[in-house]
Design an enzyme around this catalytic site. Sequence first.
Site, PDB file in Angstrom:
ATOM      1  N   LYS A  49      -8.963  14.502   4.699  1.00 21.32           N
ATOM      2  CA  LYS A  49      -7.407  12.925   4.668  1.00 21.32           C
ATOM      3  C   LYS A  49      -6.459  12.939   5.627  1.00 21.32           C
ATOM      4  O   LYS A  49      -5.792  13.514   6.081  1.00 21.32           O
ATOM      5  CB  LYS A  49      -6.883  12.252   3.195  1.00 21.32           C
ATOM      6  CG  LYS A  49      -5.937  13.853   2.976  1.00 21.32           C
ATOM      7  CD  LYS A  49      -5.542  14.044   1.458  1.00 21.32           C
ATOM      8  CE  LYS A  49      -6.355  13.846   0.287  1.00 21.32           C
ATOM      9  NZ  LYS A  49      -6.364  12.787  -0.637  1.00 21.32           N
ATOM     10  N   ARG A  50      -5.736  12.069   5.891  1.00 24.05           N
ATOM     11  CA  ARG A  50      -5.066  12.071   6.465  1.00 24.05           C
ATOM     12  C   ARG A  50      -3.529  12.932   6.531  1.00 24.05           C
ATOM     13  O   ARG A  50      -3.641  13.483   5.303  1.00 24.05           O
ATOM     14  CB  ARG A  50      -3.453  10.516   7.043  1.00 24.05           C
ATOM     15  CG  ARG A  50      -4.112   9.756   8.376  1.00 24.05           C
ATOM     16  CD  ARG A  50      -4.728  10.362   9.026  1.00 24.05           C
ATOM     17  NE  ARG A  50      -3.518   9.709   9.986  1.00 24.05           N
ATOM     18  CZ  ARG A  50      -3.419   8.935  11.354  1.00 24.05           C
ATOM     19  NH1 ARG A  50      -4.365   8.053  11.553  1.00 24.05           N
ATOM     20  NH2 ARG A  50      -1.641   9.265  11.798  1.00 24.05           N
ATOM     21  N   THR A  59      -8.273   6.527  -2.102  1.00 24.78           N
ATOM     22  CA  THR A  59     -10.147   6.252  -1.637  1.00 24.78           C
ATOM     23  C   THR A  59     -11.101   7.242  -1.664  1.00 24.78           C
ATOM     24  O   THR A  59     -12.086   7.015  -2.167  1.00 24.78           O
ATOM     25  CB  THR A  59     -10.041   4.870  -1.158  1.00 24.78           C
ATOM     26  OG1 THR A  59      -9.566   5.701   0.564  1.00 24.78           O
ATOM     27  CG2 THR A  59      -9.257   3.373  -1.080  1.00 24.78           C
ATOM     28  N   HIS A  77       0.811  -1.122   0.316  1.00 20.98           N
ATOM     29  CA  HIS A  77      -0.074   0.279   0.395  1.00 20.98           C
ATOM     30  C   HIS A  77       0.857   1.100  -0.036  1.00 20.98           C
ATOM     31  O   HIS A  77       0.823   2.705   0.407  1.00 20.98           O
ATOM     32  CB  HIS A  77      -0.958   0.115   1.098  1.00 20.98           C
ATOM     33  CG  HIS A  77      -1.825  -1.223   1.578  1.00 20.98           C
ATOM     34  ND1 HIS A  77      -3.198  -1.163   0.794  1.00 20.98           N
ATOM     35  CD2 HIS A  77      -1.976  -2.302   1.959  1.00 20.98           C
ATOM     36  CE1 HIS A  77      -3.941  -1.718   1.213  1.00 20.98           C
ATOM     37  NE2 HIS A  77      -3.318  -2.462   1.416  1.00 20.98           N
ATOM     38  N   LYS A  86       0.661  14.480   0.775  1.00 24.31           N
ATOM     39  CA  LYS A  86      -0.573  14.112   0.589  1.00 24.31           C
ATOM     40  C   LYS A  86      -0.787  16.177  -0.015  1.00 24.31           C
ATOM     41  O   LYS A  86      -1.804  16.885   0.106  1.00 24.31           O
ATOM     42  CB  LYS A  86      -1.468  14.552   1.527  1.00 24.31           C
ATOM     43  CG  LYS A  86      -1.519  12.858   1.925  1.00 24.31           C
ATOM     44  CD  LYS A  86      -2.756  12.250   2.496  1.00 24.31           C
ATOM     45  CE  LYS A  86      -2.798  10.779   2.923  1.00 24.31           C
ATOM     46  NZ  LYS A  86      -3.005  10.101   2.331  1.00 24.31           N
ATOM     47  N   LYS A 108     -14.939   8.554  -3.067  1.00 23.54           N
ATOM     48  CA  LYS A 108     -15.610   9.061  -2.121  1.00 23.54           C
ATOM     49  C   LYS A 108     -16.177  10.441  -3.052  1.00 23.54           C
ATOM     50  O   LYS A 108     -18.106  10.087  -3.005  1.00 23.54           O
ATOM     51  CB  LYS A 108     -15.779   8.582  -1.008  1.00 23.54           C
ATOM     52  CG  LYS A 108     -15.486   7.100  -0.536  1.00 23.54           C
ATOM     53  CD  LYS A 108     -15.043   6.649   0.627  1.00 23.54           C
ATOM     54  CE  LYS A 108     -14.279   5.736   1.256  1.00 23.54           C
ATOM     55  NZ  LYS A 108     -12.988   5.688   2.414  1.00 23.54           N
TER      56      LYS A 108
HETATM   57  C1  26W Z   1       3.136   2.835  11.057  1.00 18.24           C
HETATM   58  C2  26W Z   1       3.587   2.031   9.985  1.00 18.24           C
HETATM   59  C3  26W Z   1       2.635   2.212   8.819  1.00 18.24           C
HETATM   60  C4  26W Z   1       3.125   2.294   7.883  1.00 18.24           C
HETATM   61  C5  26W Z   1       1.934   2.713   7.010  1.00 18.24           C
HETATM   62  C6  26W Z   1       0.857   1.881   9.252  1.00 18.24           C
HETATM   63  C7  26W Z   1       0.210   1.870   7.920  1.00 18.24           C
HETATM   64  C8  26W Z   1       0.299   2.341   7.054  1.00 18.24           C
HETATM   65  C9  26W Z   1       0.050   2.489   5.627  1.00 18.24           C
HETATM   66  C10 26W Z   1       0.218   1.755   4.307  1.00 18.24           C
HETATM   67  C11 26W Z   1      -1.142   3.617   5.467  1.00 18.24           C
HETATM   68  C12 26W Z   1      -1.766   3.891   4.054  1.00 18.24           C
HETATM   69  O1  26W Z   1      -2.960   3.956   4.624  1.00 18.24           O
HETATM   70  N1  26W Z   1      -1.642   3.215   2.784  1.00 18.24           N
HETATM   71  C13 26W Z   1      -2.632   3.773   2.286  1.00 18.24           C
HETATM   72  O2  26W Z   1      -3.146   2.292   1.674  1.00 18.24           O
HETATM   73  C14 26W Z   1      -4.573   3.204   1.038  1.00 18.24           C
HETATM   74  C15 26W Z   1      -5.262   1.363   0.940  1.00 18.24           C
HETATM   75  O3  26W Z   1      -4.170   1.007   0.068  1.00 18.24           O
HETATM   76  C16 26W Z   1      -4.405   4.035  -0.442  1.00 18.24           C
HETATM   77  O4  26W Z   1      -5.487   3.844  -1.107  1.00 18.24           O
HETATM   78  C17 26W Z   1      -3.547   5.036   0.115  1.00 18.24           C
HETATM   79  O5  26W Z   1      -3.197   5.566  -1.625  1.00 18.24           O
HETATM   80  C18 26W Z   1      -2.499   4.604   1.043  1.00 18.24           C
HETATM   81  O6  26W Z   1      -1.789   6.032   1.074  1.00 18.24           O
END
Ligand code: 26W
Length: 799
Positions: free
Chosen positions: A540-541, A647, A352, A546, A651
């Site tokens: 978004k976060r 995503t 991801h 971003k 939406k």
């Molecule tokens: C703390 C470690 C960590 C690292 C990465 C925790 C969580 C993450 C995730 C990969 C963050 C995340 O939510 N990524 C998002 O995943 C979505 C679903 O596929 C994508 O639509 C987003 O672009 C992506 O940033």
Amino acid sequence: MTQKEIKEKIRNAVTEKFACEAEDATIRQIYESVISMVVQELSKRSSSASKEIAHQECKKVYYMSMEFLIGRSLKNNLYNLGIEEKVRAVLQDLNVDLEQLYEMEPDAGLGNGGLGRLAACYLDSLTACNYPATGFSIRYEFGIFRQVIIDGWQMEFPDNWLEMGGGWLIPRPDEAQEIHFDGQVEELWSSEGLKTIHKNYYKVLAVPYDLMISGYDSKIVNKLRLWGAKSLENFDMSLFSRGEYLKSCEGDAKAEAISRVLYPADDHEEGKVLRLRQQYFFVSASLQNILQDHLKKYGTLDNLAEKVVVHINDTHPALCVPELMRLLMDDHGYSWDAAWKITCATLAYTNHTVMSEALEKWSIDLFSRHLPRIYTIVQEINRRFCENVYNNHPEKRGAIDKMAVIGEGMVRMANLCVACCFSVNGVSALHSEILKEDLFRDYHDIFPGKLTNVTNGIVHRRWLCESNPLLSDLITELIGDGFVTNGAELEKLLKFKNDASVLNRLAEIKHENKLRLSRYIEHSCGIKVNPRSIFDVQAKRLHEYKRQLLCALHIYDLYRRIKNEGLRIHPHTFIFGAKASAGYVMAKEIIRFICALGDMINNDPAVSDQLKIVFLADYKVSLAEILMPAAEVSEQISLAGKEASGTGNMKFMINGALTVGTLDGANVEIHEQVGGENMFLFGLTTPEVNRWKADGYHPDQLYRNDPHLRDLLDSILKNGIGGKNFESIVRYLIGPDPYMVLADFNAYKNAHTKINDVYGDPLKWNEMSLVNIAKAGIFASDRAVREYAENIWHLSTVQ
Ligand code: 26W
């Protein structure tokens, strides 16, 4: 269920739970009884579905994810079961408003952002499409923190969701599993060969809690199994089995800390012991559970991969690889080769993110100390992998260091997944190409066909039908309700593209949704917004990549041009929602910048009829459900190549917002669907970003050579924003900024000029909006889960 039956069930639940009559019950008692009625109904269906799945010997997917951002469940379940109106009527007889119950429910915020919400959408769609699936995760006592903004600064408060949301969970202590940490490994030769013994370990009990997943009009009910940690040191199993949970659980805090709280970071890996423990805890519990169930049914694990696929959602559950090896070898007597064959054929992985700081790595020291047996297995996987590359792919000998599972003192979880899993996929066309050509290029060369793409999706029933009923009703009136189960049917709307009366009704609905959001804004932050202004949303976060800062900088520029140059624009309301990781200082500083800008602009009578900024605190699923239907402009402005998919973009689109965006993630596919004439594309492309980076990005030159930009930044340096100092932000923009805000600034500004122009032609705008809704069907998660099921998991639906 008939209305009469529902009434009976709610009444019975009130009496059983609270020993009173429904008429005398408090609103909270009614709330809990309604949940209990729904849980009972779903459990009944779940148990008959399980029987049918077992009878048909269906292959099942187990979706392993550290995060499931479920949000609220009541409305979703009533909608999926088709009983919302009946329940509303029953409650009306008791003088209770169903909407009030909806508002009492906390979000189950068991996730940070996109990755967690995706997992929740997928479980919903898998169930609706009748695929047998179970989600596995952790029963965090505290989900993602509640965000409060104090004087522009983000503060985090605990989110105790179980108090009002725990009613959805069914404890299953009979299926608890034991998990072993720390200790030492010893190798013993016996008549059966070499045996590995794990000694002096520390035991923790994993207790499952099931959350039922209803799918719309579905034959089956799936479940999300959340593991809670219980101490085994001071734990009395006999008390527990008798149901005396509280007494039995007076264990020590160390064990129970494992499932206490969700890590509130989605941007960088911290390498903390507790997180490693969380990962191993839920991976081990889930795999033990899966193997026990499989053995019970089939009496052997030889056919595991035929009947089971375990999906690894990002690297967080990557310990599935060595843990499945361990269970097969140490507990079930398989040889290395036999275990490896089963493991590789059972596990699939989705990536991801390509951001290097988010790719998980663990120091060998920490990893081997806490998971000593798992470490020996990872070492052997690495040894064999490197040997294989060396012997069979001599052209890759130079790349072995980079490809190895262990290197530079670290265990690299992404490499572990790619080396083992039978399938690796990215989450949008662009992202999957970057995986093949860049991040996992060497693997792609030696494992051709392993890397694939499945573009993300959203469960459109929640994000359109439930959260935007006015729009959903209009669509049903125009094209029937086939789109509810088949998102692709939304395309039938295209024939109304030039129908002024339909376009006007679209506009009226948008206006209604804007009024609803305006009321929320006034209630939550005391700002009165003009509902006739353009509602422009970035939700978004918060992350540098971003580029919330790009939007904020543009707003400041607009403000100055309105004030100093007499610019006139259509009234414009910029709305932000974003949580920052607690320790991410730059992200918090950007929030402070946006809030300071808001304070200054919202209180300046010289611009107040044209510009407003709102920062909505505590952005979460339930807030998104009010925001998306009211948005007219969707900000998707990450630096090209950085957002894996996104995503939120989908939406907004399905609710008729027009995207202003870069060619990043799934924006590329949105563009393919609607064409350049129905969105506002701008900015550098991925190859341009790469070229610029290779040549050296020098924002200080942009600053020096562009007088307008220089003036803008200088004024922040000189005056701050509303008297607050933001020198650090300016220094960042003209200095190291890896996300190249200034490089895209003018292109972004031009895109906004165009937005303002097109908005002046409402028919045109609404036509574009209709095209976006019509073309959003491809982003339904029903489509996405079908692609996984057919192309990766090889599942069939329950008949
Ligand atoms: C703390 C470690 C960590 C690292 C990465 C925790 C969580 C993450 C995730 C990969 C963050 C995340 O939510 N990524 C998002 O995943 C979505 C679903 O596929 C994508 O639509 C987003 O672009 C992506 O940033």
